[in-house]
Scaffold this motif. Structure first.
Motif: not given
Length: 317
Positions: A216-237
């Motif tokens: 389902t397009p955009g039904a998922s999301r992700a958070w990450a700690r990458l080299d001490f940075r906070d990244l987020q993806w609110p729309s993930l397939t």
């Protein structure tokens, strides 16, 4: 000083307490306050508290998940705790206990039971989870304040902590995901989630918060700690690239996944390396599926490539 709780102790750790700080509680509705409710008005809730340890090195990767639930009902709380160990092609469900407790004004609090013990520090913060049964010993240690903390759209809380696993005399360093969520007991499945790491560079949480169809397009999301940075993806397939049949439940289960973000900043493929799958009870032709996958693969983030391993939790009603 730390102390190990025993089954006779008071309730100690709440499902949504802040590590390193005073405990905070989810806001249960009036039907979960420990008072008898009319059967027509009672709305049961399921409180989850999951601790997932994994090593940082892919060469010696293993995963230790503790999955703890409390379900409220008229007259009491049904509790279950499960502990698993996964390494290579081997899964072991070394702890699986269900028990009942009386109605409680704080049913989200986790309890020690049998060979499951808790290590509690100042402010009733959970600092460790211990399995001790005769000569068999396994302890998860949770260290310090969260490295990162993320909140999902339905109040899920994901805390990333430094940690270690003690297997008999051996100490193995790694990271721990401390996860909390609550939902209505009538909701059959709460969607999938995953905890992935790539050395000390990348730690990521994926979630599909409801039981949406795969892809389902955009039904998922992700958070990450990458080299001490906070990244987020609110729309993930997240799509199932390959499946196989699981006959005990008469359903297909995924054996590989593709991941794509709406902005194409995140992508990759995960393969199921080994699995622990259970079929639930039911009256229909298709039975519920409760699966834990040890996964590995490669993620592409901001043009960089990261080999990852970790745990993928999959459920279907």
């Amino acid at each position: 000083m730390r102390r190990v709780t025993t089954p006779a102790c008071l309730l100690l750790a709440v499902a949504s307490m802040a590590c390193g700080g005073p405990e905070t509680a989810p806001q249960p509705g009036p039907d979960t306050q420990g008072q008898p409710a009319a059967s027509g008005n009672f709305r049961g809730r399921i409180y989850e508290r999951n601790f997932v340890f994994t090593t940082l090195s892919g060469d010696s990767a293993f995963v230790v998940p503790w999955l703890i639930t409390a379900e409220t009902r008229p007259g009491g709380v049904d509790r279950r705790a499960r502990g698993f160990f996964a390494r290579g092609s081997t899964w072991e469900n070394f702890f699986d206990r269900s028990w009942e407790t009386p109605p409680s004004r704080s049913p989200w609090r986790i309890l020690p039971h049998g060979s499951l013990r808790l290590v509690v520090g100042d402010g009733e913060v959970v600092e460790g989870v211990i399995f001790s049964e005769g000569p068999r010993q396994l302890e998860l240690e949770l260290s310090g304040a969260p490295l990162m903390e993320w909140t999902g759209t339905r109040g899920q809380i994901y805390r990333l902590l430094e940690g270690a696993a003690y297997l008999s005399d051996q100490r193995v360093g790694g990271v721990v995901l401390d996860m909390t969520r609550v939902h209505g007991a009538e909701e059959a499945a709460q969607g999938d989630w995953a905890f992935l790491v790539s050395g000390d560079s990348l730690q990521m949480v994926l979630e599909t918060p409801t039981a949406e169809p795969a892809g389902t397009p955009g039904a998922s999301r992700a958070w990450a700690r990458l080299d001490f940075r906070d990244l987020q993806w609110p729309s993930l397939t997240i799509d199932w690239a390959e499946v196989r049949g699981f006959q005990p439940a008469r359903q297909d289960v995924p054996v590989s996944f593709t991941i794509t973000s709406a902005d194409d900043d995140l992508g990759g493929v995960l393969q199921v390396l080994t699995a622990q799958i259970q079929a639930g009870a039911g009256e229909g032709p298709l039975l519920p599926v409760d699966a834990l996958f040890l996964v590995g693969g490669t993620l592409r983030i901001e043009g960089g490539s990261y080999p990852v391993h970790g745990l993928y939790r999959h459920t279907r009603p």
